[in-house]
Scaffold this motif. Structure first.
Motif, PDB file in Angstrom:
ATOM      1  N   ASP A  31     -45.766 -76.377  -5.776  1.00  0.00           N
ATOM      2  CA  ASP A  31     -45.817 -76.090  -7.191  1.00  0.00           C
ATOM      3  C   ASP A  31     -44.412 -75.584  -7.572  1.00  0.00           C
ATOM      4  O   ASP A  31     -44.117 -74.524  -7.934  1.00  0.00           O
ATOM      5  CB  ASP A  31     -46.742 -75.029  -7.554  1.00  0.00           C
ATOM      6  N   TRP A  32     -43.366 -76.556  -7.443  1.00  0.00           N
ATOM      7  CA  TRP A  32     -42.129 -76.049  -7.546  1.00  0.00           C
ATOM      8  C   TRP A  32     -41.661 -75.722  -8.907  1.00  0.00           C
ATOM      9  O   TRP A  32     -40.903 -74.547  -8.996  1.00  0.00           O
ATOM     10  CB  TRP A  32     -41.111 -77.389  -6.949  1.00  0.00           C
ATOM     11  N   ALA A  33     -42.276 -76.245  -9.904  1.00  0.00           N
ATOM     12  CA  ALA A  33     -41.827 -76.110 -11.206  1.00  0.00           C
ATOM     13  C   ALA A  33     -42.169 -74.588 -11.787  1.00  0.00           C
ATOM     14  O   ALA A  33     -41.598 -73.700 -12.389  1.00  0.00           O
ATOM     15  CB  ALA A  33     -42.444 -76.977 -12.088  1.00  0.00           C
ATOM     16  N   ALA A  34     -43.538 -73.996 -11.055  1.00  0.00           N
ATOM     17  CA  ALA A  34     -44.153 -72.972 -11.545  1.00  0.00           C
ATOM     18  C   ALA A  34     -43.438 -71.664 -11.069  1.00  0.00           C
ATOM     19  O   ALA A  34     -42.985 -70.799 -11.520  1.00  0.00           O
ATOM     20  CB  ALA A  34     -45.503 -72.685 -11.102  1.00  0.00           C
ATOM     21  N   SER A  35     -42.946 -71.726  -9.559  1.00  0.00           N
ATOM     22  CA  SER A  35     -42.305 -70.906  -8.717  1.00  0.00           C
ATOM     23  C   SER A  35     -40.663 -71.000  -9.227  1.00  0.00           C
ATOM     24  O   SER A  35     -40.250 -69.867  -9.095  1.00  0.00           O
ATOM     25  CB  SER A  35     -42.580 -71.051  -7.263  1.00  0.00           C
ATOM     26  N   ASN A  36     -40.203 -72.089  -9.394  1.00  0.00           N
ATOM     27  CA  ASN A  36     -38.730 -72.299  -9.786  1.00  0.00           C
ATOM     28  C   ASN A  36     -38.015 -71.613  -8.789  1.00  0.00           C
ATOM     29  O   ASN A  36     -36.774 -70.978  -9.279  1.00  0.00           O
ATOM     30  CB  ASN A  36     -38.604 -71.756 -11.136  1.00  0.00           C
ATOM     31  N   ARG A  37     -38.212 -71.690  -7.651  1.00  0.00           N
ATOM     32  CA  ARG A  37     -37.182 -71.244  -6.590  1.00  0.00           C
ATOM     33  C   ARG A  37     -36.210 -72.300  -6.184  1.00  0.00           C
ATOM     34  O   ARG A  37     -36.225 -73.121  -5.206  1.00  0.00           O
ATOM     35  CB  ARG A  37     -38.122 -70.811  -5.294  1.00  0.00           C
TER      36      ARG A  37
ATOM     37  N   TYR B  97     -30.300 -74.732 -11.740  1.00  0.00           N
ATOM     38  CA  TYR B  97     -30.512 -75.271 -10.428  1.00  0.00           C
ATOM     39  C   TYR B  97     -30.489 -76.732 -10.289  1.00  0.00           C
ATOM     40  O   TYR B  97     -30.596 -77.522 -11.634  1.00  0.00           O
ATOM     41  CB  TYR B  97     -32.064 -74.688 -10.008  1.00  0.00           C
ATOM     42  N   SER B  98     -30.307 -77.457  -9.221  1.00  0.00           N
ATOM     43  CA  SER B  98     -30.256 -78.868  -9.240  1.00  0.00           C
ATOM     44  C   SER B  98     -31.439 -79.296  -8.046  1.00  0.00           C
ATOM     45  O   SER B  98     -31.408 -80.435  -7.763  1.00  0.00           O
ATOM     46  CB  SER B  98     -28.982 -79.480  -8.893  1.00  0.00           C
ATOM     47  N   TRP B  99     -31.714 -78.420  -7.206  1.00  0.00           N
ATOM     48  CA  TRP B  99     -32.429 -78.710  -5.991  1.00  0.00           C
ATOM     49  C   TRP B  99     -33.840 -77.850  -6.020  1.00  0.00           C
ATOM     50  O   TRP B  99     -33.448 -76.702  -6.195  1.00  0.00           O
ATOM     51  CB  TRP B  99     -31.616 -78.665  -4.665  1.00  0.00           C
ATOM     52  N   TRP B 100     -34.727 -78.313  -5.411  1.00  0.00           N
ATOM     53  CA  TRP B 100     -36.129 -77.538  -5.131  1.00  0.00           C
ATOM     54  C   TRP B 100     -36.645 -78.063  -4.010  1.00  0.00           C
ATOM     55  O   TRP B 100     -36.996 -79.301  -3.802  1.00  0.00           O
ATOM     56  CB  TRP B 100     -36.958 -77.686  -6.341  1.00  0.00           C
TER      57      TRP B 100
END
Length: 264
Positions: free
Chosen positions: A214-220, A205-208
């Motif tokens: 909590d972008w890092a934890a969900s990593n969507r 990925y390159s965009w969150w």
């Protein structure tokens, strides 16, 4: 050896400190920025001059869109294609190095395309597809080794998104967009450098979204940013890195920078 970075910065003036930090830490020879959101005369030229990036090609507009290519190496601006066909600042093409012998570097910001993947109810989606079609016609004419980089706003492969099934009808991962991007790819035989270094079976990925606190934890995430090389240039790539740490900086862009090095 030359290192080239691309980054949708989502306002270069708002995040100038982050750009300066990235340039000091990584020292790429060239940085291509998208969504600079500033007209050329208000671009922070002095800051880049002080850091040694004395060559710049800026195609900007007030408050929206805009692209800029900044470089330690001499460059010559060659083109500003209006693939949007409405005057928006979404592309700048330069030659890095010697005139007629240098690397052609295209910096592009493809439209996001709105929310509904149907051009009949969402004109922005139609504009995106037309933009890609114009890019494909241009790619048919490319006759020199080139690198095209930027925010393509399309995650074409299954593992370029956190959930292939959930996003099939979400703009950026719909089959119609992927087909349009494939036409552009095939028009010149572009090689996706990111997927040359990260196997297709692995998530990349390159965009969150900012909506996910909590972008890092969900990593969507989604892989919306790309570096594509001509078939002749691609084998000269020696490394490719996605700088995930930048997404954790204070008030970050929702995109991260990518860096590819070439042995030219």
């Amino acid at each position: 050896m030359i290192s080239i970075a691309t980054w949708n910065i989502n306002s270069v003036r708002l995040r100038l400190d982050q750009v300066e930090r990235f340039l000091k830490e990584q020292q790429p020879d060239v940085l291509c920025l998208q969504e600079i959101k500033v007209a050329e005369h208000l671009f922070p030229h002095d800051a880049f001059e002080k850091m040694g990036y004395t060559h710049r090609a800026v195609h900007g507009q007030k408050g929206y869109h805009g692209v800029a290519t900044i470089s330690k190496l001499p460059l010559k601006e060659l083109t500003r294609h209006d693939w949007q066909d409405n005057g928006e600042a979404r592309h700048v093409g330069v030659e890095v190095g010697g005139a007629g012998k240098g690397l052609l570097l295209e910096n592009v910001y493809i439209p996001a395309g709105g929310d509904e993947p149907d051009r009949e109810v969402n004109p922005k989606f139609g504009q995106k597809l037309d933009f890609l079609e114009r890019m494909a016609h241009w790619a048919d004419t490319v006759d020199r080794p080139s690198l095209i980089v930027g925010d393509f706003n399309i995650a074409p492969f299954e593992h370029d998104v956190w959930s292939h099934k959930a996003l099939l009808k979400v703009v950026s991962h719909t089959p119609i967009e992927i087909e349009a991007l494939d036409r552009f790819r095939n028009a010149h035989g572009w090689v996706d450098i990111g997927r040359e270094y990260v196997p297709h079976a692995e998530k990349s990925y390159s965009w969150w979204s900012y909506r996910n606190k909590d972008w890092a934890a969900s990593n969507r995430g989604r892989r919306l940013d790309h570096m594509w090389a001509s078939p002749e240039l691609a084998p000269q790539a020696t490394s490719h890195t996605a700088h995930l740490d930048c997404r954790s900086w204070e008030r970050p862009s929702d995109h991260i920078p990518l860096v590819t090095s070439f042995d030219l």
